[in-house]
Motif scaffolding. Sequence first.
Motif, PDB file in Angstrom:
ATOM      1  N   SER A 130       0.867  -1.264   0.143  1.00  0.00           N
ATOM      2  CA  SER A 130      -0.142   0.005   0.037  1.00  0.00           C
ATOM      3  C   SER A 130       0.756   1.261  -0.022  1.00  0.00           C
ATOM      4  O   SER A 130       0.531   2.274  -0.624  1.00  0.00           O
ATOM      5  N   GLN A 131       2.132   1.115   0.832  1.00  0.00           N
ATOM      6  CA  GLN A 131       2.988   2.436   0.685  1.00  0.00           C
ATOM      7  C   GLN A 131       3.296   2.823  -0.791  1.00  0.00           C
ATOM      8  O   GLN A 131       3.499   3.789  -1.023  1.00  0.00           O
ATOM      9  N   MET A 132       3.607   1.907  -1.534  1.00  0.00           N
ATOM     10  CA  MET A 132       3.853   2.180  -3.020  1.00  0.00           C
ATOM     11  C   MET A 132       2.732   2.838  -3.616  1.00  0.00           C
ATOM     12  O   MET A 132       2.906   3.647  -4.599  1.00  0.00           O
ATOM     13  N   ILE A 133       1.573   2.275  -3.389  1.00  0.00           N
ATOM     14  CA  ILE A 133       0.201   2.998  -4.070  1.00  0.00           C
ATOM     15  C   ILE A 133       0.193   4.272  -3.451  1.00  0.00           C
ATOM     16  O   ILE A 133      -0.264   5.177  -4.266  1.00  0.00           O
ATOM     17  N   ASN A 134       0.575   4.358  -2.026  1.00  0.00           N
ATOM     18  CA  ASN A 134       0.224   5.703  -1.493  1.00  0.00           C
ATOM     19  C   ASN A 134       1.272   6.887  -2.282  1.00  0.00           C
ATOM     20  O   ASN A 134       0.939   7.771  -2.519  1.00  0.00           O
ATOM     21  N   LEU A 135       2.382   6.358  -2.666  1.00  0.00           N
ATOM     22  CA  LEU A 135       3.479   7.226  -3.231  1.00  0.00           C
ATOM     23  C   LEU A 135       2.776   7.657  -4.505  1.00  0.00           C
ATOM     24  O   LEU A 135       3.111   8.949  -5.124  1.00  0.00           O
ATOM     25  N   ALA A 136       1.874   6.700  -5.365  1.00  0.00           N
ATOM     26  CA  ALA A 136       1.473   7.592  -6.776  1.00  0.00           C
ATOM     27  C   ALA A 136      -0.038   8.076  -6.265  1.00  0.00           C
ATOM     28  O   ALA A 136      -0.049   9.181  -7.099  1.00  0.00           O
ATOM     29  N   LEU A 137      -0.644   7.873  -5.497  1.00  0.00           N
ATOM     30  CA  LEU A 137      -1.622   8.595  -5.238  1.00  0.00           C
ATOM     31  C   LEU A 137      -1.565  10.092  -4.599  1.00  0.00           C
ATOM     32  O   LEU A 137      -2.490  10.905  -4.654  1.00  0.00           O
TER      33      LEU A 137
END
Length: 362
Positions: free
Chosen positions: A182-189
């Motif tokens: 999720s941290q990787m997705i959060n970087l994109a969000l």
Amino acid sequence: MASPINGRKASEIFEGQVLLYKHLYAFIDSMCLKWTIELDIPNIIHNHGKPITLQELVSILKVPQTKVGNVQRLMRYLAHNGFFEIVRNHDDDDDDEEEEEEAYALTVASELLVKGTNLCLAPMVECVLDPTLSGSYHQLKKWIYEEDLTLFGVTLGSHFYEFLNGNPEYNKSFNEAMASDSQMINLALKDCNSVFEGLESIVDVGGGTGTTAKLICETFPELKCIVFDRPQVVESLSVTNNVSCVGGDMFISVPKADAVLLKYILHNWTDKDCIKILEKCKEAISSDGKKGKVIIIDIVINEKKDDHVLSQLKLLMDVNMACLNGIERTVEEWKKLFTKAGFQDHKISPLTGMLSIIEIYP
């Protein structure tokens, strides 16, 4: 030189052998990756503050002298695959270039394995390569002849998520793996202002430990976010002014909000189940005469548009999901789902290299 196989040239057969052996021994790639995590090598190099020589590394690891050469061979292979970079260390106290030694530096990939950092995927490696999970894939033949069972139903005697409920330690490992991803997705969000613009509330369905919800509210402080998951998942979550939690079943109802977020959810389910989920989401965003949107974060297979390496990864993830009775969908398959669930329009945009963000409207 002619060959006895369908008139093929010997050179073609040798190329086929290379491809075959590459995949035959591909499991060693995973095991080498697991080895680096178990020995904490990314953190050792990180804490060293500069590229580390082989002798410095084996000294810290307390490796027997008889195995030093094996460590070197493993590190050479991992460097060849992009997990480390072999550089030349120069002794500042000696101008003799012959005193330079080979040393290992972190790359982007191994930086993602440094524990204690904001973006660390080591928990994902530890979870996926646990023998309980990875060992199940030895039973693909048996699984393919079972009409209804998932791969884990064959090997573990239950659906994967039922297995998690009955095994607290592995459930903890799985949740940590999902949180790291999720941290990787959060970087994109953080760069997705337009997606959340104008929204006052959002429900993160299957929001787990609330990692994504907290990030969204930090980035967009005007938003109210509800983490919606199984009661046993959210019962111990802390709440803030912007983040609350609700336990429930997405097949029965979804809390009302301007938008519903489905991150890594729909790929777990069959088309029939996805349509039910989407219909409940549509009800949640269409109250009081207002119409919001559903935001999906998932893989979109597009072999015509994606390069070979990216398509290979997406198709590999699709095989993985097939073992759970899930599916990674093509553009056309996503469109079909949205139409059957009663949605009128949608927009697909890239999010990370592997994931897309899909906005669908009632």
